[in-house]
Motif scaffolding. Structure first.
Motif, short mmCIF file in Angstrom:
data_model
loop_
_atom_site.label_atom_id
_atom_site.label_comp_id
_atom_site.label_asym_id
_atom_site.label_seq_id
_atom_site.Cartn_x
_atom_site.Cartn_y
_atom_site.Cartn_z
N ALA A 161 0.86 -0.98 0.06
CA ALA A 161 0.18 -0.33 0.26
C ALA A 161 0.98 0.70 0.34
CB ALA A 161 -0.77 -0.04 1.01
N SER A 162 1.56 1.38 -0.84
CA SER A 162 2.60 2.21 -1.07
C SER A 162 1.54 3.58 -1.70
CB SER A 162 4.46 1.76 -2.05
OG SER A 162 4.65 0.84 -1.46
N ARG A 163 2.69 4.83 -0.91
CA ARG A 163 2.48 5.84 -0.83
C ARG A 163 2.97 6.53 -2.24
NH1 ARG A 163 -2.06 9.11 -0.10
NH2 ARG A 163 -1.61 8.36 2.45
N LYS A 164 4.13 6.89 -2.47
CA LYS A 164 5.10 6.29 -3.31
C LYS A 164 5.15 5.60 -4.48
CE LYS A 164 7.13 10.86 -2.04
NZ LYS A 164 8.93 10.94 -1.89
N PHE A 181 -10.94 -5.21 4.59
CA PHE A 181 -12.34 -4.80 5.84
C PHE A 181 -12.49 -4.14 6.45
CE2 PHE A 181 -9.42 -7.40 8.17
CZ PHE A 181 -10.09 -7.64 9.19
N GLN A 182 -11.40 -3.43 7.55
CA GLN A 182 -11.88 -2.92 8.43
C GLN A 182 -11.97 -1.00 7.91
OE1 GLN A 182 -8.39 -2.19 11.15
NE2 GLN A 182 -8.32 -5.69 11.55
N GLY A 183 -11.74 -0.91 6.89
CA GLY A 183 -12.71 0.18 6.57
C GLY A 183 -11.32 1.58 5.86
N LYS A 184 -10.27 0.71 5.72
CA LYS A 184 -9.34 1.40 5.98
C LYS A 184 -8.00 0.52 5.27
CE LYS A 184 -6.89 0.97 10.24
NZ LYS A 184 -6.61 2.20 11.69
N ILE A 185 -7.46 1.02 3.94
CA ILE A 185 -6.07 -0.22 3.43
C ILE A 185 -4.98 -0.55 3.73
CG2 ILE A 185 -5.06 -0.60 1.18
CD1 ILE A 185 -6.72 1.53 -0.30
N LEU A 186 -4.49 -1.60 4.45
CA LEU A 186 -3.68 -2.27 5.30
C LEU A 186 -3.05 -2.80 4.47
CD1 LEU A 186 -5.85 -3.51 8.22
CD2 LEU A 186 -4.80 -1.12 8.00
N GLY A 187 -1.45 -2.94 4.56
CA GLY A 187 -0.30 -3.36 3.37
C GLY A 187 -0.09 -4.71 4.51
N ILE A 188 0.69 -5.58 3.37
CA ILE A 188 0.87 -6.89 3.35
C ILE A 188 2.04 -6.37 4.67
CG2 ILE A 188 0.83 -9.31 2.82
CD1 ILE A 188 -2.09 -7.83 2.75
N THR A 189 2.15 -5.97 5.48
CA THR A 189 4.12 -5.55 5.97
C THR A 189 3.05 -5.87 7.35
OG1 THR A 189 3.51 -3.29 6.41
CG2 THR A 189 4.37 -3.92 4.32
N ARG A 190 4.58 -6.17 8.47
CA ARG A 190 4.62 -5.86 9.49
C ARG A 190 3.94 -5.09 11.23
NH1 ARG A 190 10.11 -3.65 10.34
NH2 ARG A 190 11.28 -5.32 9.39
N TYR A 191 3.52 -3.42 10.18
CA TYR A 191 2.86 -2.90 10.42
C TYR A 191 1.45 -3.18 10.59
CZ TYR A 191 7.56 -0.75 10.40
OH TYR A 191 8.60 -0.67 10.20
N GLY A 192 0.99 -3.23 8.66
CA GLY A 192 -0.62 -4.04 8.14
C GLY A 192 -0.98 -5.16 9.23
N ILE A 193 -0.15 -6.29 9.55
CA ILE A 193 -0.48 -7.76 9.75
C ILE A 193 -1.09 -7.00 11.49
CG2 ILE A 193 0.38 -9.89 10.67
CD1 ILE A 193 1.59 -10.30 7.41
N SER A 194 0.03 -6.41 12.18
CA SER A 194 0.12 -5.90 13.62
C SER A 194 -1.24 -5.19 13.22
CB SER A 194 1.27 -4.55 13.84
OG SER A 194 0.95 -3.83 13.73
#
Length: 619
Positions: free
Chosen positions: A327-330, A549-562
């Motif tokens: 879910a990269s910004r750039k 599914f949480q209403g925002k985009i979560l990346g498949i990274t350690r931050y997103g999984i947390s």
């Protein structure tokens, strides 16, 4: 013959290329099509019919048309990073090549006319080794990239299981899909479902199903409608039967289909559809992670793809998948595409002017700095005749707003404009104040006018080199290499339904979470389709759902999984084990041990398959 005709078209495009900026892309397209045409000519060639290589390729067991043409006819153009080999010396690739302005020899830019059968000379071998080295490096880097990609996917999706109401949920009961894949059909049995359509050859006149215009997705969509309600629902069956009868007779106007034949087939399909339903307890998340991750190892690391009709290089392959899943910004190549209606050449030219950036220095005729009784003001005059010929209407309020945004000096100034005379007057200080400007301050104003105004964007939002147009009879397609999606809505003559952007976060900010979910699915499907890899779309649906599914985009990274999972043992088994366990102990966190990873770590039965069955005790 094919190579000779392509050489002629290459020379024509080269001659045009001295005047046109898109010549290089047209030359690349000529050589990229060449291999395919040579491969097709081999498959048509009758004397070549018993060749073992041709049999392998045509049967689909191994190899491609490109492999055949490289072995027997022509090795083709060698590319590095999606471009032809660049000229490192003065107008030539290698130092011993003869330099002349009149000669355009494709063999001196990496085109190899010989095949492996005839052998390569020293120059051809050198060019081929350049392209080969790029492939070797890609393979070496790709292994770790795709391996890490699959591990992240598996850790994110491993807990998603089918429950007894055929919904896809996480191990802690959070809903991901109300009905798995919208139809609850097992992705592994789709081929059997497709085979149903052609298995009723004994019924007369029903062969029209096989010959009509229904493609695979239409048949699948038609058949999945049976699983939406109870299989024993008679009113639903009657409605579907009537719909099918009208649908097939509409598709086949020449031959009418018997109503009873339709009813017999509907009953057979209803009987078989229940066999294809997915079983509760199935680990659809792990299945989706494997189905997406494993074909990823077959993809090339850095592939460039021309945007269908343009010479814009778009990043594809593993880097593009990483951009989507992180879910990269750039992103490397953000694309905004849209269509606008054609109402003649004048209309096309006006639309082009709206898109391309026009700078202040290009339309400014002159500016005068006047000192009068202690006051100083700047008069700016625009090229009135030039702008009238272009048909460009300047938005003076927008120009003044942009001048004020340059720095604090211009922000404090006051402005006056006359639209009819194409004229702007700037007062660097308030008119009531009487201040004597020194010679140094006067020079500063002159320098700031030259420096600040020349590259100021007056209108448009994209550089001409980053825009590609494709004209059609009723409308024209535009590809812009930027992510300024909101600016497109201000343009005239634009078909609003055709606006599309591949930047997922920009879509989220503009259209919302449902639109961004749709774009995630489209973009991932596009990547695999370009590599000729077919994956069931249910797996893409599941990946897009878990990201949104949480209403925002979560990346498949350690931050997103947390953010997706609260289970500390899962996060500790993924990355930063010591930090995760230490912070969990410090905060006195508790883990309910509901997921797959925690169950395996503690030697328990994972909550999927037969482990989904639980007993509820009444206290």
């Amino acid at each position: 013959y094919v190579i000779h005709t392509k050489k002629q078209s290459f020379e024509q495009s080269y001659k045009k290329g001295r005047k046109e900026k898109h010549s290089e892309s047209s030359i690349q397209k000529i050589f990229s099509i060449l291999r395919e045409e040579l491969g097709n000519s081999l498959l048509i060639f009758d004397k070549f019919s018993e060749n073992s290589g041709k049999i392998m390729t045509s049967s689909g067991s191994k190899g491609s048309k490109n492999n055949l043409s490289q072995m027997t006819l022509c090795l083709g153009q060698q590319f590095i990073g999606g471009e032809r080999i660049k000229k490192g010396f003065l107008k030539r690739v290698l130092p011993h090549f003869y330099y002349s302005k009149l000669i355009c020899n494709p063999s001196q830019n990496g085109f190899i006319q010989k095949s492996f059968l005839h052998g390569l000379n020293s120059v051809d071998f050198f060019f081929h080794s350049i392209a080969g080295r790029e492939g070797l490096i890609d393979t070496a880097i790709k292994t770790s990239e795709t391996g890490y990609l699959q591990r992240r996917l598996m850790k994110t999706l491993e807990d998603i299981v089918i429950y007894y109401d055929y919904s896809a949920r996480t191990s802690d009961g959070r809903l991901i899909q109300p009905k798995f894949g919208l139809d609850c059909i097992n992705p592994g049995k789709i081929s059997s479902l497709f085979g149903l359509n052609n298995s009723y050859q004994e019924i007369k006149k029903f062969y029209a199903w096989k010959e009509n215009n229904l493609n695979f997705s239409e048949r699948e969509t038609f058949l999945r409608s049976f699983s939406f309600v109870d299989m024993d629902s008679i009113p639903f069956f009657l409605k579907i039967r009537d719909f099918a009868y009208g649908f097939f007779n509409m598709k086949n106007l020449k031959k009418k289909i018997n109503f009873l034949d339709i009813e017999k087939n509907m009953k057979k399909i209803l009987e078989n559809c229940s066999k294809f339903k997915i079983e509760p307890g199935s680990s659809v998340g792990a299945l989706a992670a494997q189905s997406i991750g494993e074909p990823g190892t077959q993809m090339t690391l850095q592939t460039f793809h021309h945007a269908g009709i343009s010479d814009l290089n778009i990043t594809q392959g593993v880097p593009r998948i990483n951009e989507i899943m992180n879910a990269s910004r750039k992103i490397l190549s953000p694309i905004v595409s849209f269509d606008f209606f054609n109402y003649g050449k004048k209309n096309f030219f006006q639309c082009k002017l709206q898109i391309e950036k026009i700078y202040f220095g290009e339309i400014c005729d002159r500016f005068d700095i006047i000192i009068d009784s202690g006051l100083i003001f700047i008069d700016i005059f625009f090229k009135k005749i030039f702008l009238n010929k272009l048909g460009l209407n300047l938005n003076f309020k927008r120009i003044i707003q942009k001048i004020g945004q340059i720095n604090s000096f211009w922000n404090k100034s006051r402005f006056f404009y006359q639209k009819s005379n194409y004229f702007i007057r700037i007062f660097p200080s308030k008119p009531t104040e009487k201040k004597i400007f020194s010679y140094i301050e006067f020079l500063k104003i002159i320098n700031s006018c030259k420096k600040d105004f020349s590259q100021l964007e007056v209108c448009g939002f994209s550089d001409p080199k980053n825009i590609s147009f494709f004209q059609k009879p009723k409308f024209s397609s535009v590809f812009c290499l930027n992510s300024k999606l909101l600016d497109v809505f201000d343009l005239l003559f634009v078909n609003l339904q055709s606006i599309y952007c591949n930047h997922i976060l920009m879509i989220l900010e503009t259209f919302g979470i449902e639109a961004s979910r749709k774009v995630i699915i489209i973009e991932i499907q596009k990547i695999f389709r370009l590599q000729n890899i077919s994956i069931n779309q249910k797996h893409f649906f599941l990946l897009a759902e878990i990201m949104t599914f949480q209403g925002k985009i979560l990346g498949i990274t350690r931050y997103g999984i947390s953010k997706m999972k609260e289970n500390k043992l899962v996060l500790a088994s993924f990355e930063k084990t010591m930090e995760t366990l230490f912070s969990a102990a410090f905060k006195n966190s508790k883990d309910k041990i509901l997921g797959v990873s925690e169950s395996i770590i503690l030697g328990r039965k994972p909550p999927n398959g037969t482990g989904l069955v639980t007993l509820i005790s009444q206290k």
